[in-house]
Design a protein around this motif. Sequence first.
Motif, PDB file in Angstrom:
ATOM      1  N   PRO A 109       0.884  -1.291   0.073  1.00 22.00           N
ATOM      2  CA  PRO A 109      -0.035   0.080   0.098  1.00 22.00           C
ATOM      3  C   PRO A 109       0.810   1.126   0.071  1.00 22.00           C
ATOM      4  CG  PRO A 109       0.026  -0.766   2.217  1.00 22.00           C
ATOM      5  CD  PRO A 109       0.786  -1.982   1.476  1.00 22.00           C
ATOM      6  N   ARG A 138      -1.898   6.516  -2.128  1.00 20.70           N
ATOM      7  CA  ARG A 138      -2.786   5.114  -2.119  1.00 20.70           C
ATOM      8  C   ARG A 138      -3.788   5.148  -1.365  1.00 20.70           C
ATOM      9  NH1 ARG A 138       0.490   0.888  -3.825  1.00 20.70           N
ATOM     10  NH2 ARG A 138      -1.631   0.163  -4.388  1.00 20.70           N
ATOM     11  N   ARG A 139      -4.299   6.225  -0.788  1.00 16.98           N
ATOM     12  CA  ARG A 139      -5.413   6.290   0.291  1.00 16.98           C
ATOM     13  C   ARG A 139      -6.519   6.728  -0.588  1.00 16.98           C
ATOM     14  NH1 ARG A 139      -3.232   8.351   5.937  1.00 16.98           N
ATOM     15  NH2 ARG A 139      -1.287   7.581   6.100  1.00 16.98           N
ATOM     16  N   THR A 140      -7.800   6.662   0.130  1.00 10.85           N
ATOM     17  CA  THR A 140      -8.905   6.969  -0.430  1.00 10.85           C
ATOM     18  C   THR A 140      -8.915   8.611  -1.051  1.00 10.85           C
ATOM     19  OG1 THR A 140     -10.239   5.731   1.087  1.00 10.85           O
ATOM     20  CG2 THR A 140     -11.542   7.412  -0.098  1.00 10.85           C
ATOM     21  N   ALA A 177      -5.428   5.209  -5.397  1.00 12.20           N
ATOM     22  CA  ALA A 177      -5.742   4.531  -4.174  1.00 12.20           C
ATOM     23  C   ALA A 177      -6.222   3.117  -4.362  1.00 12.20           C
ATOM     24  CB  ALA A 177      -7.037   5.192  -3.764  1.00 12.20           C
ATOM     25  N   GLY A 178      -6.060   2.362  -3.164  1.00 15.06           N
ATOM     26  CA  GLY A 178      -6.227   1.172  -3.319  1.00 15.06           C
ATOM     27  C   GLY A 178      -5.405   0.123  -4.231  1.00 15.06           C
ATOM     28  N   ALA A 198      -7.255  -4.025   0.673  1.00 17.58           N
ATOM     29  CA  ALA A 198      -7.559  -2.459   0.578  1.00 17.58           C
ATOM     30  C   ALA A 198      -8.631  -2.044   1.258  1.00 17.58           C
ATOM     31  CB  ALA A 198      -7.336  -1.936  -0.979  1.00 17.58           C
ATOM     32  N   ASP A 199      -9.670  -3.039   1.064  1.00 18.19           N
ATOM     33  CA  ASP A 199     -11.022  -2.482   1.558  1.00 18.19           C
ATOM     34  C   ASP A 199     -10.913  -2.070   3.248  1.00 18.19           C
ATOM     35  OD1 ASP A 199     -12.179  -3.060  -0.756  1.00 18.19           O
ATOM     36  OD2 ASP A 199     -13.212  -4.772  -0.296  1.00 18.19           O
ATOM     37  N   LEU A 258      -8.165   0.787   3.728  1.00 13.99           N
ATOM     38  CA  LEU A 258      -8.628   2.228   3.675  1.00 13.99           C
ATOM     39  C   LEU A 258      -9.720   2.657   4.533  1.00 13.99           C
ATOM     40  CD1 LEU A 258      -8.661   1.921  -0.347  1.00 13.99           C
ATOM     41  CD2 LEU A 258      -7.034   2.963   1.175  1.00 13.99           C
ATOM     42  N   GLU A 259     -10.520   1.562   5.098  1.00  6.15           N
ATOM     43  CA  GLU A 259     -11.682   1.844   5.865  1.00  6.15           C
ATOM     44  C   GLU A 259     -10.945   2.537   7.148  1.00  6.15           C
ATOM     45  OE1 GLU A 259     -14.430   1.611   8.782  1.00  6.15           O
ATOM     46  OE2 GLU A 259     -13.049   0.199   8.686  1.00  6.15           O
TER      47      GLU A 259
END
Lengths: 119, 376
Positions: free
Chosen positions: B79, B264-266, B271-272, B277-278, B281-282
């Motif tokens: 990530p 790489r973040r939302t 991103a992702g 990643a789910d 990122l959450e």
Amino acid sequence: MKYTEEHEWLRVEDDLVVVGITAHASEQLGDIVFVEVPEADTTVSKDDEVVVIESVKAASDILAPLDGEIVEVNATLEDNPGQVNEDPTGNGWMFKLKVEDLSVLDELMDEAAYNKFIG
Amino acid sequence: MGELKRTVLFDLHVGLGGKMVPFAGYEMPVQYPMGVMKEHLHCRDAAGLFDVSHMGQVILRPKSGDLADAATALERLVPVSILALAEGRQRYAIFTNESGGILDDLMVANRGDHLFLVVNAACKDADIAHMRAHLSDDCEIEVITDRSLVALQGPGAEGALASLNPAAVDMRFMDSTAMDLLGVQCWVSRSGYTGEDGYEISVPDAQAVALCEALLAISGVEAIGLGARDSLRLEAGLCLYGNDIDTTTSPVEGAIEWAIQKVRRTGGARAGGFPGADRILEELENGASRRRVGILPDGRAPMRQGTVLFATAEGGAAIGTVTSGAFGPSIGGPMSMGYVAIEHAADGTQIYGEVRGKRMPATLAPMPFRPSTYKR
């Protein structure tokens, strides 16, 4: 000086048995960073866990070598645990034990026997 | 467990009086005659030389010839922004799994026409298989088996290495470059895992002993074993993979989200697109239910790995566990890191660790426990 298979030394001073761990044991443990000595005036039985030692590697228990009463402890070890490495049979002493009959020490190893034991 | 492997430096360690122990499938020196405590302090005061040849060294070459293709491929597994990593620079990364846990942590350097990776010894076979499975379409994966890896760490490291090549002075933290040392091309990064300034040096096996002997001949440089390496990295607040982070800990729980760049973040351009990643990122948005924290016991008794943590001196359910704990020679007291439930994770929180059946007080503290001295 007398020795146990648990790598403690015992020395009679003023009718009390002074107890510490041997130079061999302190070398095996590595740098000692924490010593917890018991309260004075504690009655103990042989093999009771009376002192906790933590080295850079791990925790170890020091067992009471004889039945008796702990009448004095080396509280300086709590602030300066490294004394056990630097001077294991001198300033590194741990506690003084009052025993009923000092002749029980005769059954323990002498220096030659201990040196053979650690071979 | 198979037969233990030896690094090229094995005989050197034994000759120096190193006490060899099994570690990650290798026989490695846990300490030398100086002892763990003095070795630790020596590294902070002067310079220490560590054999880290058990770690895995891997090169990823883009099949297209364009390094961006290798970087893009590797970003599928980490990530981390690899595309933004400039030539001659290195950064910390993590391989994540589908559930958002951590498979390993690693260093990645952009070496112009290839990426150079250093991974943990215990994970290297799995890491290599993981990369072969996912990167083979885009990258040649070259496992380096003919080079040793040593770390030179401490305030004396710069002077010591500069005596072999003055260019060492010009590097800054996380630079990575090829450098001639004793007439041999070494791959040198200004990094390490002690919290000190220093270097990691990849050297051909055939010259590894000579290089180490030359470094050890320099006044102030001493060989340092794994025992001191552990207390050095713990004072520096650095995770030991397998203790402090593993497949069950996410990067946010592990407090290493700083390694995940914005891109790489939302909302970021890339991103992702990495395993897990789910969840990750959450958690970056909303936090995780537990967090890795620094713990300073109030007393002198170390709280070691496995020590159960509580919010109160009596009663109540456990709030977490220590994952690494030792005596910190430079801070002069015990130190630990571990995980606690997020509602107890603020710096300054008083907690209790159960040591030999007694709850002992401790205070959560920011890490590093001792300020790092990197040459940024």
